[in-house]
Design a protein around this motif. Sequence first.
Motif, mmCIF file in Angstrom:
data_model
loop_
_atom_site.group_PDB
_atom_site.id
_atom_site.type_symbol
_atom_site.label_atom_id
_atom_site.label_comp_id
_atom_site.label_asym_id
_atom_site.label_seq_id
_atom_site.Cartn_x
_atom_site.Cartn_y
_atom_site.Cartn_z
ATOM 1 N N MET A 1 100.999 -46.421 39.293
ATOM 2 C CA MET A 1 100.679 -47.559 38.403
ATOM 3 C C MET A 1 101.622 -48.698 38.784
ATOM 4 O O MET A 1 102.849 -48.570 38.709
ATOM 5 C CB MET A 1 100.874 -47.195 36.942
ATOM 6 N N TRP A 2 101.036 -49.794 39.227
ATOM 7 C CA TRP A 2 101.787 -50.908 39.809
ATOM 8 C C TRP A 2 101.698 -52.097 38.848
ATOM 9 O O TRP A 2 100.812 -52.940 38.937
ATOM 10 C CB TRP A 2 101.180 -51.255 41.160
ATOM 11 N N PHE A 3 102.637 -52.170 37.878
ATOM 12 C CA PHE A 3 102.628 -53.239 36.870
ATOM 13 C C PHE A 3 103.228 -54.518 37.455
ATOM 14 O O PHE A 3 104.157 -54.471 38.269
ATOM 15 C CB PHE A 3 103.431 -52.798 35.634
ATOM 16 N N ASP A 4 102.695 -55.673 37.019
ATOM 17 C CA ASP A 4 103.148 -56.936 37.632
ATOM 18 C C ASP A 4 103.027 -58.070 36.623
ATOM 19 O O ASP A 4 101.924 -58.300 36.119
ATOM 20 C CB ASP A 4 102.252 -57.186 38.866
ATOM 21 N N PHE A 5 103.949 -58.869 36.322
ATOM 22 C CA PHE A 5 105.374 -58.788 36.572
ATOM 23 C C PHE A 5 106.076 -59.497 35.399
ATOM 24 O O PHE A 5 105.414 -60.060 34.531
ATOM 25 C CB PHE A 5 105.742 -59.474 37.909
ATOM 26 N N SER A 6 107.380 -59.344 35.352
ATOM 27 C CA SER A 6 108.182 -59.876 34.233
ATOM 28 C C SER A 6 108.987 -61.084 34.670
ATOM 29 O O SER A 6 109.454 -61.141 35.803
ATOM 30 C CB SER A 6 109.128 -58.781 33.718
ATOM 31 N N ASN B 1 108.754 -51.148 39.352
ATOM 32 C CA ASN B 1 109.961 -51.620 38.657
ATOM 33 C C ASN B 1 109.809 -53.005 38.057
ATOM 34 O O ASN B 1 110.781 -53.762 37.979
ATOM 35 C CB ASN B 1 111.111 -51.659 39.673
ATOM 36 N N ARG B 2 108.616 -53.394 37.611
ATOM 37 C CA ARG B 2 108.445 -54.782 37.187
ATOM 38 C C ARG B 2 108.173 -54.943 35.686
ATOM 39 O O ARG B 2 107.585 -55.911 35.234
ATOM 40 C CB ARG B 2 107.327 -55.439 38.024
ATOM 41 N N LEU B 3 108.638 -53.958 34.893
ATOM 42 C CA LEU B 3 108.413 -53.998 33.438
ATOM 43 C C LEU B 3 109.625 -54.523 32.677
ATOM 44 O O LEU B 3 109.670 -54.465 31.453
ATOM 45 C CB LEU B 3 108.057 -52.589 32.953
ATOM 46 N N LEU C 1 97.652 -49.419 51.456
ATOM 47 C CA LEU C 1 96.860 -50.644 51.426
ATOM 48 C C LEU C 1 96.890 -51.230 50.022
ATOM 49 O O LEU C 1 96.640 -50.527 49.041
ATOM 50 C CB LEU C 1 95.399 -50.337 51.802
ATOM 51 N N PHE C 2 97.236 -52.507 49.952
ATOM 52 C CA PHE C 2 97.195 -53.271 48.695
ATOM 53 C C PHE C 2 95.865 -54.037 48.740
ATOM 54 O O PHE C 2 95.509 -54.593 49.801
ATOM 55 C CB PHE C 2 98.363 -54.254 48.687
ATOM 56 N N VAL C 3 95.149 -54.107 47.615
ATOM 57 C CA VAL C 3 93.892 -54.868 47.576
ATOM 58 C C VAL C 3 93.914 -55.795 46.378
ATOM 59 O O VAL C 3 93.996 -55.325 45.229
ATOM 60 C CB VAL C 3 92.663 -53.941 47.476
ATOM 61 N N HIS C 4 93.886 -57.110 46.647
ATOM 62 C CA HIS C 4 93.827 -58.122 45.601
ATOM 63 C C HIS C 4 92.418 -58.685 45.554
ATOM 64 O O HIS C 4 91.989 -59.367 46.496
ATOM 65 C CB HIS C 4 94.825 -59.249 45.881
ATOM 66 N N TRP C 5 91.706 -58.357 44.469
ATOM 67 C CA TRP C 5 90.297 -58.771 44.385
ATOM 68 C C TRP C 5 89.989 -59.153 42.952
ATOM 69 O O TRP C 5 90.390 -58.446 42.005
ATOM 70 C CB TRP C 5 89.381 -57.630 44.822
ATOM 71 N N GLU D 1 95.140 -66.463 44.592
ATOM 72 C CA GLU D 1 94.878 -65.780 43.320
ATOM 73 C C GLU D 1 95.533 -66.498 42.140
ATOM 74 O O GLU D 1 95.217 -66.222 40.986
ATOM 75 C CB GLU D 1 95.326 -64.326 43.381
ATOM 76 N N TRP D 2 96.429 -67.426 42.398
ATOM 77 C CA TRP D 2 97.037 -68.215 41.317
ATOM 78 C C TRP D 2 96.294 -69.525 41.078
ATOM 79 O O TRP D 2 96.796 -70.403 40.381
ATOM 80 C CB TRP D 2 98.500 -68.502 41.665
ATOM 81 N N VAL D 3 95.096 -69.680 41.636
ATOM 82 C CA VAL D 3 94.410 -70.982 41.566
ATOM 83 C C VAL D 3 94.281 -71.480 40.121
ATOM 84 O O VAL D 3 94.458 -72.671 39.856
ATOM 85 C CB VAL D 3 93.028 -70.899 42.264
ATOM 86 N N HIS E 1 94.025 -58.782 37.466
ATOM 87 C CA HIS E 1 95.122 -59.650 37.897
ATOM 88 C C HIS E 1 95.415 -60.654 36.783
ATOM 89 O O HIS E 1 94.861 -60.539 35.683
ATOM 90 C CB HIS E 1 94.793 -60.340 39.238
ATOM 91 N N HIS E 2 96.242 -61.647 37.052
ATOM 92 C CA HIS E 2 96.700 -62.559 35.993
ATOM 93 C C HIS E 2 95.556 -63.304 35.292
ATOM 94 O O HIS E 2 95.705 -63.723 34.139
ATOM 95 C CB HIS E 2 97.673 -63.602 36.564
ATOM 96 N N GLU E 3 94.432 -63.446 35.985
ATOM 97 C CA GLU E 3 93.289 -64.175 35.385
ATOM 98 C C GLU E 3 92.708 -63.419 34.183
ATOM 99 O O GLU E 3 91.919 -63.945 33.412
ATOM 100 C CB GLU E 3 92.222 -64.401 36.459
ATOM 101 N N PHE F 1 96.656 -48.080 40.833
ATOM 102 C CA PHE F 1 96.098 -49.271 40.179
ATOM 103 C C PHE F 1 97.224 -50.268 39.971
ATOM 104 O O PHE F 1 98.252 -49.947 39.365
ATOM 105 C CB PHE F 1 95.466 -48.920 38.831
ATOM 106 N N TYR F 2 97.000 -51.461 40.473
ATOM 107 C CA TYR F 2 97.816 -52.620 40.078
ATOM 108 C C TYR F 2 97.263 -53.052 38.713
ATOM 109 O O TYR F 2 96.042 -53.098 38.522
ATOM 110 C CB TYR F 2 97.645 -53.715 41.117
ATOM 111 N N TYR F 3 98.185 -53.365 37.790
ATOM 112 C CA TYR F 3 97.741 -53.852 36.477
ATOM 113 C C TYR F 3 98.618 -55.028 36.082
ATOM 114 O O TYR F 3 99.856 -54.906 35.997
ATOM 115 C CB TYR F 3 97.844 -52.741 35.422
HETATM 116 O O1 FHN Z 1 102.003 -63.213 40.883
HETATM 117 C C1 FHN Z 1 101.791 -62.012 41.602
HETATM 118 C C2 FHN Z 1 101.069 -62.282 42.883
HETATM 119 O O2 FHN Z 1 99.840 -62.910 42.646
HETATM 120 C C3 FHN Z 1 100.849 -60.951 43.616
HETATM 121 O O3 FHN Z 1 100.027 -60.089 42.814
HETATM 122 C C4 FHN Z 1 102.214 -60.312 43.869
HETATM 123 C C5 FHN Z 1 102.050 -58.966 44.561
HETATM 124 O O4 FHN Z 1 103.279 -58.295 44.537
HETATM 125 N N1 FHN Z 1 102.914 -60.095 42.599
HETATM 126 C C6 FHN Z 1 103.132 -61.302 41.818
HETATM 127 C C7 FHN Z 1 104.169 -62.185 42.468
HETATM 128 O O5 FHN Z 1 105.358 -61.426 42.634
#
Ligand code: FHN
Length: 427
Positions: A189-194, A231-233, A26-30, A40-42, A88-90, A130-132
């Motif tokens: 650890m789920w890093f996001d993104f380059s 793999n997003r570093l 389960l992925f949770v974006h909150w 989430e990109w608002v 998240h990005h915010e 953890f997504y970071y």
């Molecule tokens: O920009 C993020 C998006 O908001 C979301 O978190 C996804 C989930 O994989 N990752 C980025 C877009 O690839």
Amino acid sequence: MNVQNLQALTLPDEKKAWFVHDRFGLFVHWGLYALPARHEWVKSREELSDADYQNYFDHFDPDLYDPRDWARRARAAGMKYVVLTSKHHEGFCLWDTKTTDYKVTNTPYGRDLLLPFVEAFRAEGLKIGFYYSLIDWHHPDFTIDPRHPQRNHPDAVKINEARDIRRYAAVMREQVRELLTDFGRVDVMWFDFSYPQWKQGDLVGKGHKDWESEPLVRLVRELAPDTIINNRLDLADLVPDIVTPEQYVPRAWPERDGKRMTWEACHTFSGSWGYHRDEDSWKSPEQLVQLLIGSVAMGGNLLMNVGPTARGTLDHRAKAALSAYEEWIALHGRSIYGCTQSEFSAPIDCRLTQNGSRLYIHLFNWPFRHLHFDALAGKIEYAQFLHDGSEVAWLKPSGNTLWKNSQFPVGEDAVSFVLPVRRPSVT
Ligand code: FHN
């Protein structure tokens, strides 16, 4: 970058065995974006200023937050691990970090959200991830780039002169240290993104140099040597522990240098990762189940996302989606967990998952007549039949044709098949 050193940073396969076996997370974006409830990109999409966005910070108070309910629903749906957006990005942190005031403990809610979350999901037996977000549109040292909310500010380049991305990279390491120190064992650890390739005028995207990705990976390995890193570093020379196709199922098993990669596809129930009140492209129960089957049939995992509301609830659509999995996985989890891509080729409108000598045939279409398999006969060593509550059926390969035969005793070379989630009325 010393390639030899980097190769030493990849997890050996045996440390990923649980991940490959468990298949389903389960992925949770909150975050604060749950208040505007339109993606989430608002902040970036609507180019909101910090002052505009502060309104959401000042009203963040998820009074109905009950992670035990989320965890029970995830377990019932057959999910074996969870990945939560710690930030998240915010730039808003869901824990009481020492690195910034932009955190949940300074909102009206006033309390840490992460510890009750990890405790609730661990109590249900799920592993923790953890997504970071590497991206941080709030931090004063995060330079404006082509996806930043202030990308069209007339003084963006000048503003950047006063910012130091190295200071921000150091803050990231401190935040990651807290996440890997204060919440017990973290399995992913789920890093996001380059996005180094992105450009807009004088503004450029960010990659491993901005994140200081190598020191960041070394820190994770030092603090949590068994933790899976995605793999997003932007570390091209590092063989990632997992690759993460997004919103699609690969048409072939992802490979690197001729070696099959461990992979996990992440998808949304609807079109939005964060809670979106008006989003109407929700996947049907059949699509949800077939996405899970299709991922495992291609040798990978599925990470399925929910976006909780600003009050801390899963809305009725998310609950319905999770319950669709619950009904199916209770009967057919054995065709998912511990399974992988089959050595056989699937007939049209079918998928195959296989666990050793046990083959599962997933029928994506109905009515079931007969299936022509090439060179399948005689290779099946194990037999069992499945009961979906409406029908007991098994199959026997004879020659190269399989058929359903309710009189056939379960023999040594029968195979199982998994009926669709819902069978259209067969007239
Ligand atoms: O920009 C993020 C998006 O908001 C979301 O978190 C996804 C989930 O994989 N990752 C980025 C877009 O690839």
